[in-house]
Design an enzyme around this catalytic site. Structure first.
Site, PDB file in Angstrom:
ATOM      1  N   ASP A 257       0.849  -1.201   0.000  1.00 15.04           N
ATOM      2  CA  ASP A 257       0.000   0.000   0.000  1.00 15.04           C
ATOM      3  C   ASP A 257       0.879   1.243   0.000  1.00 15.04           C
ATOM      4  O   ASP A 257       0.378   2.356  -0.100  1.00 15.04           O
ATOM      5  CB  ASP A 257      -0.914   0.005   1.237  1.00 15.04           C
ATOM      6  CG  ASP A 257      -1.893   1.167   1.216  1.00 15.04           C
ATOM      7  OD1 ASP A 257      -2.587   1.316   0.192  1.00 15.04           O
ATOM      8  OD2 ASP A 257      -1.946   1.937   2.197  1.00 15.04           O
ATOM      9  N   HIS A 294      -1.558   3.898  -1.275  1.00 16.49           N
ATOM     10  CA  HIS A 294      -1.633   4.471   0.077  1.00 16.49           C
ATOM     11  C   HIS A 294      -3.075   4.784   0.472  1.00 16.49           C
ATOM     12  O   HIS A 294      -3.403   5.907   0.832  1.00 16.49           O
ATOM     13  CB  HIS A 294      -0.749   5.727   0.165  1.00 16.49           C
ATOM     14  CG  HIS A 294      -0.229   5.969   1.551  1.00 16.49           C
ATOM     15  ND1 HIS A 294       1.060   6.360   1.814  1.00 16.49           N
ATOM     16  CD2 HIS A 294      -0.826   5.863   2.772  1.00 16.49           C
ATOM     17  CE1 HIS A 294       1.230   6.497   3.118  1.00 16.49           C
ATOM     18  NE2 HIS A 294       0.091   6.195   3.717  1.00 16.49           N
TER      19      HIS A 294
HETATM   20  P1  NAD Z   1       2.444   2.647  16.691  1.00 18.89           P
HETATM   21  O1  NAD Z   1       3.393   3.719  17.077  1.00 18.89           O
HETATM   22  O2  NAD Z   1       1.222   2.424  17.521  1.00 18.89           O
HETATM   23  O3  NAD Z   1       3.206   1.236  16.568  1.00 18.89           O
HETATM   24  C1  NAD Z   1       4.455   1.106  15.945  1.00 18.89           C
HETATM   25  C2  NAD Z   1       5.159  -0.062  16.631  1.00 18.89           C
HETATM   26  O4  NAD Z   1       6.384  -0.290  15.924  1.00 18.89           O
HETATM   27  C3  NAD Z   1       5.504   0.218  18.091  1.00 18.89           C
HETATM   28  O5  NAD Z   1       5.041  -0.830  18.913  1.00 18.89           O
HETATM   29  C4  NAD Z   1       7.032   0.302  18.082  1.00 18.89           C
HETATM   30  O6  NAD Z   1       7.629  -0.181  19.283  1.00 18.89           O
HETATM   31  C5  NAD Z   1       7.365  -0.597  16.907  1.00 18.89           C
HETATM   32  N1  NAD Z   1       8.707  -0.395  16.400  1.00 18.89           N
HETATM   33  C6  NAD Z   1       9.458   0.743  16.389  1.00 18.89           C
HETATM   34  N2  NAD Z   1      10.674   0.499  15.888  1.00 18.89           N
HETATM   35  C7  NAD Z   1      10.703  -0.822  15.567  1.00 18.89           C
HETATM   36  C8  NAD Z   1      11.689  -1.671  15.025  1.00 18.89           C
HETATM   37  N3  NAD Z   1      12.912  -1.213  14.720  1.00 18.89           N
HETATM   38  N4  NAD Z   1      11.385  -2.972  14.837  1.00 18.89           N
HETATM   39  C9  NAD Z   1      10.155  -3.439  15.169  1.00 18.89           C
HETATM   40  N5  NAD Z   1       9.171  -2.675  15.697  1.00 18.89           N
HETATM   41  C10 NAD Z   1       9.453  -1.387  15.899  1.00 18.89           C
HETATM   42  O7  NAD Z   1       2.048   2.963  15.173  1.00 18.89           O
HETATM   43  P2  NAD Z   1       0.755   2.482  14.387  1.00 18.89           P
HETATM   44  O8  NAD Z   1      -0.363   3.456  14.609  1.00 18.89           O
HETATM   45  O9  NAD Z   1       0.521   1.039  14.652  1.00 18.89           O
HETATM   46  O10 NAD Z   1       1.235   2.694  12.891  1.00 18.89           O
HETATM   47  C11 NAD Z   1       2.294   1.909  12.350  1.00 18.89           C
HETATM   48  C12 NAD Z   1       2.747   2.534  11.052  1.00 18.89           C
HETATM   49  O11 NAD Z   1       1.713   2.409  10.073  1.00 18.89           O
HETATM   50  C13 NAD Z   1       2.990   4.057  11.122  1.00 18.89           C
HETATM   51  O12 NAD Z   1       4.300   4.338  11.549  1.00 18.89           O
HETATM   52  C14 NAD Z   1       2.759   4.511   9.708  1.00 18.89           C
HETATM   53  O13 NAD Z   1       4.001   4.540   9.054  1.00 18.89           O
HETATM   54  C15 NAD Z   1       1.882   3.408   9.108  1.00 18.89           C
HETATM   55  N6  NAD Z   1       0.561   3.882   8.681  1.00 18.89           N
HETATM   56  C16 NAD Z   1       0.172   3.652   7.397  1.00 18.89           C
HETATM   57  C17 NAD Z   1      -1.079   4.062   6.977  1.00 18.89           C
HETATM   58  C18 NAD Z   1      -1.573   3.806   5.562  1.00 18.89           C
HETATM   59  O14 NAD Z   1      -2.574   4.406   5.148  1.00 18.89           O
HETATM   60  N7  NAD Z   1      -0.944   2.929   4.803  1.00 18.89           N
HETATM   61  C19 NAD Z   1      -1.925   4.744   7.861  1.00 18.89           C
HETATM   62  C20 NAD Z   1      -1.498   4.932   9.176  1.00 18.89           C
HETATM   63  C21 NAD Z   1      -0.249   4.499   9.586  1.00 18.89           C
END
Ligand code: NAD
Length: 334
Positions: A257, A294
């Site tokens: 995505d 996206h």
């Molecule tokens: P979040 O902050 O709740 O969770 C992210 C998790 O990743 C945390 O638990 C963190 O500890 C972990 N993390 C950090 N560094 C890491 C590493 N090196 N190895 C493994 N895990 C690691 O974030 P979320 O709300 O779950 O969102 C996750 C990601 O999804 C966002 O960062 C964003 O990039 C992406 N996102 C994409 C869309 C889309 O439309 N495609 C929309 C929203 C978010």
């Protein structure tokens, strides 16, 4: 507060305008992405509102500060596109929408897994052409497969729950394990997850540590025939290495995505243009690759929540309160 909204589409207006009623915020909508060329549009606006592919580089932030901007309201969760140290140097505060609908993204990731495994993308076209043959559409049961979730925050935790509901064995990897998640899966090291999983879904943020987390070396360590799904950020994956993995058959299914060079492609209608990105067009040639532009966040619930929280961030900043969703160099508040 007068706010310049960049990368704005009709759907941004549709949700932001009603959310602004009664807040006193005056929104000016600009279609271009925020860049060194377009930052002049923000001149005189105390706040701007930007999206995932508006790159707030040190240069752009410097120009924003010169033009009087003091606040950036990101209408997204990820903030890898912002040079937060430069923002602090220029006295610009930044807030985001940390959680608008983790379900929207998690459900999209699961949707990609099902579409790839059961080949819905092919079946849809076939049936419309009167081709009701099943050869080439053989899928696999999700039930009984081993599925890995990399990053078990808000979104990854829901993906893990949904995978458990399908009857998958769920393996988890995170630098900070989530106790609730441990109820539905088992935390292992990243190499173990990659070597054991039939499906790997990425949900960690893009940071220097996660840039090209999936590269030639990690692909070589994956189970042959693996399905890889990335709904997080494009640069988690080295696209050329993934193409090599698809060609060798190590990767049998790919759902994206997000794409590392998406800024020049996604969110625009380029159907009348010749796409210049040869890596992206190579990806489009594989029958076992599904790409969405996206759109994982793109649900009614999520857009309502984004608009509501963005207005609350603007109001908090304008009234001199600490913006509750502020992001600073070194990390964000949860
Ligand atoms: P979040 O902050 O709740 O969770 C992210 C998790 O990743 C945390 O638990 C963190 O500890 C972990 N993390 C950090 N560094 C890491 C590493 N090196 N190895 C493994 N895990 C690691 O974030 P979320 O709300 O779950 O969102 C996750 C990601 O999804 C966002 O960062 C964003 O990039 C992406 N996102 C994409 C869309 C889309 O439309 N495609 C929309 C929203 C978010």
């Amino acid at each position: 507060m007068r706010t310049a909204v960049f990368s704005s589409k009709s759907y941004d207006r549709q949700f932001l305008e009603p959310a602004a009623i009664g807040t006193g915020h005056q929104l000016s909508f600009f279609e271009p992405r925020l860049s060194a060329e377009t930052v002049v549009l923000a001149r005189g606006f105390p706040a701007i509102c930007s999206f995932v592919n508006d790159y707030l580089t040190a240069n752009v932030l410097g120009q924003l500060a010169n033009g009087g901007t003091k606040f950036v309201a990101l209408r997204c969760a990820g903030f890898n596109q912002v040079d937060l140290e430069a923002a602090a140097r220029h006295g610009i505060r930044v807030a985001r929408v940390p959680a608008y609908s983790p379900y929207a993204v998690a459900e999209h990731a699961i949707g990609m897994m099902l579409a790839l495994s059961r080949k819905y993308h092919k079946a849809y076209n076939r049936v419309r052409e009167g081709n009701f043959a099943l050869d080439g559409l053989l899928g696999f049961d999700m039930h009984g497969k081993t599925a890995g979730v990399v990053g078990t925050g808000r979104i990854g935790a829901i993906v893990a729950q949904l995978l458990a509901c399908f009857g998958c064995e769920v393996l988890l990897y995170d630098v900070v394990p989530n106790a609730e998640c441990a109820a539905v899966g088992c935390y292992v090291t990243l190499p173990e997850l990659l070597s054991r999983c039939d499906i790997v879904s990425l949900h960690c943020p893009l940071t220097p540590a996660t840039n090209h987390l999936i590269d030639a070396k990690s692909i070589a360590a994956m189970k042959p025939g693996v399905m890889l799904v990335n709904t997080s950020r494009g640069a988690l994956v080295d696209t050329q290495a993934v193409i090599d993995g698809l060609k060798s058959g190590r990767i049998s299914y790919l759902g994206l995505d997000v794409y590392e060079e998406e800024a020049d492609l996604f969110f625009e209608n380029l159907s009348e243009q010749v796409i210049q990105d040869d890596v992206f067009t190579r990806l489009l040639t594989f029958p076992n690759v599904l790409i969405t532009s996206h759109q994982a966040f793109f649900t009614q619930t999520a857009l309502e929540q984004i608009a509501k929280v963005t207005m609350a961030n603007l109001t908090a900043f304008e009234s001199g309160c600490e913006p509750p969703n502020e992001v600073r160099a070194g990390g964000a508040k949860k």
